[in-house]
Write a protein that holds these residues in place. Structure first.
Motif, PDB file in Angstrom:
ATOM      1  N   ALA A   1       0.607   4.624  -2.041  1.00 30.80           N
ATOM      2  CA  ALA A   1       0.382   5.875  -1.316  1.00 30.80           C
ATOM      3  C   ALA A   1       1.149   7.053  -1.902  1.00 30.80           C
ATOM      4  CB  ALA A   1       0.739   5.711   0.156  1.00 30.80           C
ATOM      5  N   ARG A   2       2.283   6.777  -2.522  1.00 28.10           N
ATOM      6  CA  ARG A   2       3.026   7.915  -3.059  1.00 28.10           C
ATOM      7  C   ARG A   2       2.662   8.196  -4.509  1.00 28.10           C
ATOM      8  NH1 ARG A   2       7.903   5.693  -5.613  1.00 28.10           N
ATOM      9  NH2 ARG A   2       7.786   3.488  -5.159  1.00 28.10           N
TER      10      ARG A   2
ATOM     11  N   ALA B  99       0.836  -1.200   0.000  1.00 24.70           N
ATOM     12  CA  ALA B  99       0.000   0.000   0.000  1.00 24.70           C
ATOM     13  C   ALA B  99       0.872   1.251   0.000  1.00 24.70           C
ATOM     14  CB  ALA B  99      -0.930   0.002   1.194  1.00 24.70           C
TER      15      ALA B  99
ATOM     16  N   TYR C  92      -4.848   4.432   3.029  1.00 23.65           N
ATOM     17  CA  TYR C  92      -4.267   5.538   2.277  1.00 23.65           C
ATOM     18  C   TYR C  92      -5.266   6.185   1.333  1.00 23.65           C
ATOM     19  CZ  TYR C  92       0.146   3.893   4.163  1.00 23.65           C
ATOM     20  OH  TYR C  92       1.156   3.518   5.008  1.00 23.65           O
TER      21      TYR C  92
ATOM     22  N   PRO D 198      -0.333   9.224  -5.905  1.00 21.35           N
ATOM     23  CA  PRO D 198      -1.078  10.458  -6.185  1.00 21.35           C
ATOM     24  C   PRO D 198      -0.186  11.689  -6.264  1.00 21.35           C
ATOM     25  CG  PRO D 198      -2.239   9.165  -4.541  1.00 21.35           C
ATOM     26  CD  PRO D 198      -0.931   8.480  -4.780  1.00 21.35           C
ATOM     27  N   TYR D 199       0.904  11.688  -5.548  1.00 22.21           N
ATOM     28  CA  TYR D 199       1.837  12.815  -5.572  1.00 22.21           C
ATOM     29  C   TYR D 199       2.333  13.077  -6.989  1.00 22.21           C
ATOM     30  CZ  TYR D 199       6.000  15.611  -4.584  1.00 22.21           C
ATOM     31  OH  TYR D 199       6.965  16.591  -4.567  1.00 22.21           O
TER      32      TYR D 199
ATOM     33  N   THR E  64      -8.277  12.945  -0.667  1.00 26.99           N
ATOM     34  CA  THR E  64      -9.527  12.586  -1.321  1.00 26.99           C
ATOM     35  C   THR E  64      -9.496  11.082  -1.590  1.00 26.99           C
ATOM     36  OG1 THR E  64      -8.509  13.068  -3.441  1.00 26.99           O
ATOM     37  CG2 THR E  64      -9.900  14.786  -2.502  1.00 26.99           C
TER      38      THR E  64
ATOM     39  N   LEU F  90       0.841  14.370  -0.100  1.00 23.69           N
ATOM     40  CA  LEU F  90       0.729  13.175  -0.954  1.00 23.69           C
ATOM     41  C   LEU F  90      -0.587  13.167  -1.740  1.00 23.69           C
ATOM     42  CD1 LEU F  90       2.084  10.357   1.409  1.00 23.69           C
ATOM     43  CD2 LEU F  90       3.207  11.291  -0.613  1.00 23.69           C
ATOM     44  N   ARG F  91      -1.431  14.121  -1.440  1.00 23.04           N
ATOM     45  CA  ARG F  91      -2.755  14.226  -2.055  1.00 23.04           C
ATOM     46  C   ARG F  91      -3.607  12.993  -1.771  1.00 23.04           C
ATOM     47  NH1 ARG F  91      -2.245  16.028  -7.969  1.00 23.04           N
ATOM     48  NH2 ARG F  91      -0.024  16.418  -8.107  1.00 23.04           N
ATOM     49  N   LEU F  92      -3.514  12.552  -0.535  1.00 21.20           N
ATOM     50  CA  LEU F  92      -4.323  11.409  -0.122  1.00 21.20           C
ATOM     51  C   LEU F  92      -5.607  11.857   0.551  1.00 21.20           C
ATOM     52  CD1 LEU F  92      -1.565   9.138   1.446  1.00 21.20           C
ATOM     53  CD2 LEU F  92      -2.636   8.901  -0.784  1.00 21.20           C
TER      54      LEU F  92
END
Lengths: 207, 207
Positions: A198-199, A194, B107, A201-202, B82, B78-80
């Motif tokens: 998780a990284r 995961a 996440y 979207p950055y 949403t 990280l734009r998490l």
DNA sequence: CTCTGTGAAGAAGTTCACAGCA
DNA sequence: TGCTGTGAACTTCTTCACAGAG
């Protein structure tokens, strides 16, 4: 080649080369240049030549590298030339999935035992291995298993790791999303899938 | 803080911090110093402070960082913050295992669809999601799914990736042991679990 | 005093560029 | 000529060390 510390990053790339070379070998390719191998692996040819140079010079100027020879060399460097026994602890979904994963065999690993503490799972067969009670971990040394794969829930992982280390395991592949405290001589590699997601979207355009 | 390029390595560590902070938060910890967080994550306190400093100064000298605030910050970076929809392609053992994996939710990822091409699997329920025929991939854009997880065998992966990209996916988590060629704007992260195991013997004592 | 934030020094890893072998 | 092997330059990342805030 002179002595020099080999970068961990180079070691990390060796399995990448190996995988590609095995594929090339299957296709009948006899030899390959660093630039062709670079295309294949999405790495840079300079980097590839440098990596190989740490272990000695086994290419032929003007020609390239012999695929078969390179495969052999990398296997020796990574010490994959002997079959190594690993146990898997945690016979849940992830554990079962891993048992069917072809990659382990490819790199010389044999999953020789599966353990769980759930009475409902103990005695059941997954593929051709029977799930054993966790208490049977004690025979690991006798059975010459010194690698382990942990696929238990996170809260149980440290406890299991302690038991494994006590029974002589010196390498652990940890899929539980937590850090394991182990003696220095034990190598742990943690994979948290995961975390890679998780990284992501950055790096993506705003949504 | 002055402008500076943020190291990819720092980005890679943010989820590590996040995971630990979430755990600390659950335990009721209100604030934490970089050295305590370092113990928790097995990283170095200087590195942690440096990492945070790239994004601004959100600690209190003499005290530390507020856990809740830090969690929020990292999620924003990280734009998490949403929920993002991902589809999973390949409803085999690994795919099924991943569907039950709690890390995705943690996440902010929601696996909103599962696809396969095996008629025996299509229509079946895994957890609470019904496996759909691969042809239904065409509706991805309409369903606002722009991430994907590939858990098909390696030979099928490139083909699937092409279809996904065509349907607007811009992030792929690839579990097939192969490289995927995609347009630059698409971010691919490949996880080859056997590869991590493959470099372990190198670090182990001779056996 | 404690702990953050950060330039500066140092270490690690990558890329360049070219000498030298086939 | 084509491609390897490798010092040297460069870039990136990490660690140090300390000024300054609370």
């Amino acid at each position: 080649m002179r002595y020099r510390k080999i970068p961990d990053e180079s070691i990390r790339r060796l399995p990448i080369y190996l995988r590609s070379l095995l594929l090339l070998s299957e296709r009948g390719t006899q030899s390959i240049s660093s630039s062709k191998l670079a295309e294949f692996t999405h790495l840079n040819p300079n980097k590839i030549r440098k990596d190989f140079s740490y272990f000695g010079a086994f290419g032929t100027p003007g020609v390239g590298y012999k695929v078969a020879g390179l495969i052999k060399q990398i296997r020796v460097i990574l010490r994959l030339n002997t079959v190594r026994k690993a146990s898997l602890v945690g016979a849940g979904k992830l554990g079962s999935a891993l048992l069917g994963y072809p990659g382990f065999k490819m790199y010389g690993f044999e999953i020789a035992a599966v353990f769980d503490n759930d009475p409902k799972k103990i005695g059941k067969k997954i593929g051709n291995i029977t799930v054993e009670d966790i208490s049977r971990l004690k025979d690991m040394r006798k059975r010459k298993i010194n690698l382990a794969i942990i696929t238990t829930p996170a809260p149980a992982a440290q406890n299991i790791a302690d038991m494994l280390v006590d029974k002589g395991v010196n390498g652990i592949l940890n899929f539980a999303p937590c850090y394991l405290k182990v003696p220095k001589k034990v190598k742990v590699i943690t994979i948290d899938i995961a975390m890679d997601l998780a990284r992501m979207p950055y790096y993506l355009p705003a949504s």
